[in-house]
Scaffold this motif. Structure first.
Motif, PDB file in Angstrom:
ATOM      1  N   ARG A  81       0.828  -1.204   0.000  1.00  0.00           N
ATOM      2  CA  ARG A  81       0.000   0.000   0.000  1.00  0.00           C
ATOM      3  C   ARG A  81       0.866   1.259   0.000  1.00  0.00           C
ATOM      4  N   ASP A  82       1.973   1.198  -0.731  1.00  0.00           N
ATOM      5  CA  ASP A  82       2.891   2.338  -0.795  1.00  0.00           C
ATOM      6  C   ASP A  82       2.651   3.123  -2.084  1.00  0.00           C
ATOM      7  N   PRO A  83       2.534   4.464  -2.021  1.00  0.00           N
ATOM      8  CA  PRO A  83       2.222   5.251  -3.220  1.00  0.00           C
ATOM      9  C   PRO A  83       3.313   5.212  -4.283  1.00  0.00           C
ATOM     10  N   VAL A  84       4.582   5.122  -3.866  1.00  0.00           N
ATOM     11  CA  VAL A  84       5.671   5.073  -4.851  1.00  0.00           C
ATOM     12  C   VAL A  84       5.580   3.792  -5.675  1.00  0.00           C
ATOM     13  N   ILE A  85       5.304   2.682  -5.001  1.00  0.00           N
ATOM     14  CA  ILE A  85       5.175   1.407  -5.699  1.00  0.00           C
ATOM     15  C   ILE A  85       3.944   1.429  -6.605  1.00  0.00           C
ATOM     16  N   ALA A  86       2.861   2.004  -6.107  1.00  0.00           N
ATOM     17  CA  ALA A  86       1.635   2.078  -6.903  1.00  0.00           C
ATOM     18  C   ALA A  86       1.840   2.906  -8.164  1.00  0.00           C
ATOM     19  N   GLU A  87       2.539   4.033  -8.030  1.00  0.00           N
ATOM     20  CA  GLU A  87       2.789   4.869  -9.207  1.00  0.00           C
ATOM     21  C   GLU A  87       3.672   4.136 -10.210  1.00  0.00           C
ATOM     22  N   ARG A  88       4.700   3.444  -9.691  1.00  0.00           N
ATOM     23  CA  ARG A  88       5.596   2.701 -10.577  1.00  0.00           C
ATOM     24  C   ARG A  88       4.822   1.625 -11.343  1.00  0.00           C
ATOM     25  N   ALA A  89       3.926   0.920 -10.660  1.00  0.00           N
ATOM     26  CA  ALA A  89       3.114  -0.103 -11.318  1.00  0.00           C
ATOM     27  C   ALA A  89       2.247   0.516 -12.413  1.00  0.00           C
TER      28      ALA A  89
END
Length: 571
Positions: A81-89
């Motif tokens: 639930r991390d925004p950086v990971i979500a944006e990268r995905a």
């Protein structure tokens, strides 16, 4: 204190592994004896599994294994639930043009970072493009409340596809937001669009008038209102509206263009020509504007002026290949087919290539052009092998249409030898083999059906062919039923269902399907089938009347002649 996942990732991606301390030697026994803590995911926190997976994802990306990288990032987004990971995905999914994955990742990102509107924009735009209006609504609700959002742009591209029920739901949301933000032109325009979609032009214009009271001569509102006037044929009122707004905003290019269009629609050709000339002088380097103006002139049948602008565009360093296509259209409209052909043939592979070659074939649609077409298409197929399938299909259609069915079959066979699993070629050859080689026709259709068993066109074609050339009516009925489930209003499939039911002795049901097909498309083949069913139902007068009426119009149609033979009418 645990460092956040995003912070560690950022450090890793910026500094690389060189910044890590050298590993310390550890005895094998110590590794084996050290108990491993269970991996626990907490929002925004880092653990050993995340580190391993995300490094694996980055390595996969470096090796070009983008799908694997995306899968890992999506899984880690759900877990961390991390925004950086979500944006990268989301970015990886966008790069791969994976529609579903982009929506999924962007929705996760919007849930994780509700204050960030970008992921909601991404997901809602794709959902609207896919006409998934129900799914887009909650995301749009968040965006719509942002005073800086351009709602009209989001909704306008798909508003014509809204059902009246869905348009009313969107209107309810927009009306609610507009109460607290009455000065927003984008909300007014979006609401007006939706009222037009439910057929209430009067309310659409009233909304725009209310907006213009709050923001007199607002270019966006004026442009949309004048567009409604244009669609209603109220050209003079639209012209007055745009003229007044232009006096207040003389530098607004959109108003300048609309002004020129209104002059054309009002028949003020000299003034329109002057306005267009002034626009080109004001924006001499804007090639897209020049192309738009040329097409505006073309739409208003000002062919000479349009051609002059298009020919000027050809002199630019890298002219748009579509210019030749539009020049070809003008040449056709001015009854100069040879000039049109020359323009079409100058269009290179790309967006308009196949359409241009199809136009050439239509312009040379005569049996006496056989040698020219043969030489042309042979050379086109040789030079542009990436279009071999499409060009071969076009060529075979031309041959069949102009009385060379044997050569069409031969050409398709040669191409199928190179591409034995090409469904379009199998289907095209099957249609040509109907009266020549029914056995090979069935083989082609079976092969195509095996390659794409859920294709309703293939289901119907195979089912109908089995009905005509075999007695496998049960199999034919199953195939046609499957096709009809996907396309319940397709007249060809309705005709096939009527015909197979006739063969199975279900006469009343057969007639119902054939009547539906006839109401949608009164084709001679459907008529021939109806005549035979009516005759079998002992409705002889109706059968004869229907047959004779159609024979007067299509005296040589073989379906009608077969029906005449069936009922025993002398011709």
């Amino acid at each position: 204190m645990k460092k956040s996942l995003s912070g560690i990732l950022l450090g890793l991606f910026l500094t690389g592994c060189a910044s890590l301390p050298p590993p310390q030697p550890v005895a094998d026994a110590e590794i084996l004896d050290t108990p491993m803590d269970p991996v626990i995911y907490r929002t925004g926190e880092f653990n050993r599994e995340s580190l391993f997976e995300l490094l694996s994802a980055e390595m996969a990306g470096q090796l070009g294994q983008y799908e694997k990288s995306l899968d890992i990032y999506l899984r880690q987004t759900r877990l961390s639930r991390d925004p950086v990971i979500a944006e990268r995905a989301t970015r990886i999914a966008q790069f791969l043009r994976n529609h579903d994955a982009t929506i999924h990742a962007a929705i996760l990102w919007s849930e994780i970072s509700p204050e960030n509107l970008e992921p909601s924009y991404i997901a809602s735009t794709l959902l609207l493009q896919g006409q998934q209006f129900e799914e887009a609504l909650p995301l749009l609700e968040r965006i719509l409340r942002d005073p800086d959002a351009d709602v009209a742009q989001l909704i306008s591209s798909q508003s014509e596809n809204f059902t009246p029920e869905m348009a009313l739901r969107y209107l309810g949301l927009l009306d609610q937001i507009s109460e607290s933000q009455p000065h927003r032109a984008d909300l007014t325009i979006a609401r007006s669009m939706l009222y037009r979609q439910i057929g209430d032009d009067g309310m659409a214009i009233r909304l725009l008038d209310e907006g213009l009271k709050l923001s007199p001569q607002d270019p966006q509102l004026v442009l949309f209102k004048s567009e409604i006037y244009r669609l209603q044929g109220r050209f003079e009122e639209g012209f007055v509206l745009v003229s007044m707004a232009l006096s207040e905003h003389p530098e607004d290019r959109r108003l300048q263009i609309q002004y020129a269009q209104m002059l054309l629609l009002n028949g003020e050709l000299e003034s329109a020509d002057s306005a267009i000339t002034e626009l080109i002088k004001t924006y001499p380097d804007d090639r897209q504007l020049q192309l738009y103006l040329a097409l505006l002139l073309l739409d208003n049948e000002q062919y000479d002026s349009s051609r002059e602008l298009l020919e000027e565009l050809l002199q630019s360093p890298r002219p748009d290949s579509r210019v030749h296509y539009y020049l070809g259209q003008i040449a056709e409209l001015q009854e100069d087919p040879e000039q049109a052909i020359q323009h079409y043939l100058r269009i290179p592979p790309g967006e308009s290539y196949l359409q241009s070659r199809a136009q050439v074939l239509m312009l040379l649609d005569s049996p006496d052009r056989y040698l020219r077409i043969k030489n042309l298409m042979t050379e086109e197929i040789r030079r542009h092998t990436e279009y071999q399938i499409d060009l071969s299909s076009l060529y075979a259609e031309w041959l069949q249409r102009n009385g060379y069915p044997e050569e069409a079959i031969e050409h398709l066979t040669l191409t199928l030898n190179q591409h034995p699993d090409e469904i379009r070629l199998l289907y095209a050859r099957a249609m040509l083999l109907d009266t020549v080689d029914p056995e090979q026709m069935l083989q082609d259709l079976y092969h195509a059906y095996e390659l794409d068993p859920n294709n309703p066109t293939l289901q119907n074609a195979l089912g109908y062919t089995l009905t005509v050339h075999t007695d496998q009516y049960d199999t034919a009925y199953e195939l046609i039923t499957a096709a009809l489930a996907q396309r319940p209003d397709d007249s060809a499939i309705l005709d096939s269902m009527g015909w197979v039911l006739f063969k199975m002795g279900e006469l009343e049901d057969a007639l119902l399907y054939l009547e539906r097909a006839y109401d949608m498309f009164p084709d001679p083949e459907v008529v021939g089938h109806m005549v035979q069913v009516l005759w079998s139902l002992e409705r002889h007068d109706e059968a004869r009347a229907l047959l004779n009426n159609n024979l007067n119009e299509y005296p040589d149609n073989h379906h009608l002649l077969e029906a005449a033979e069936y009922i025993g009418d002398p011709l």
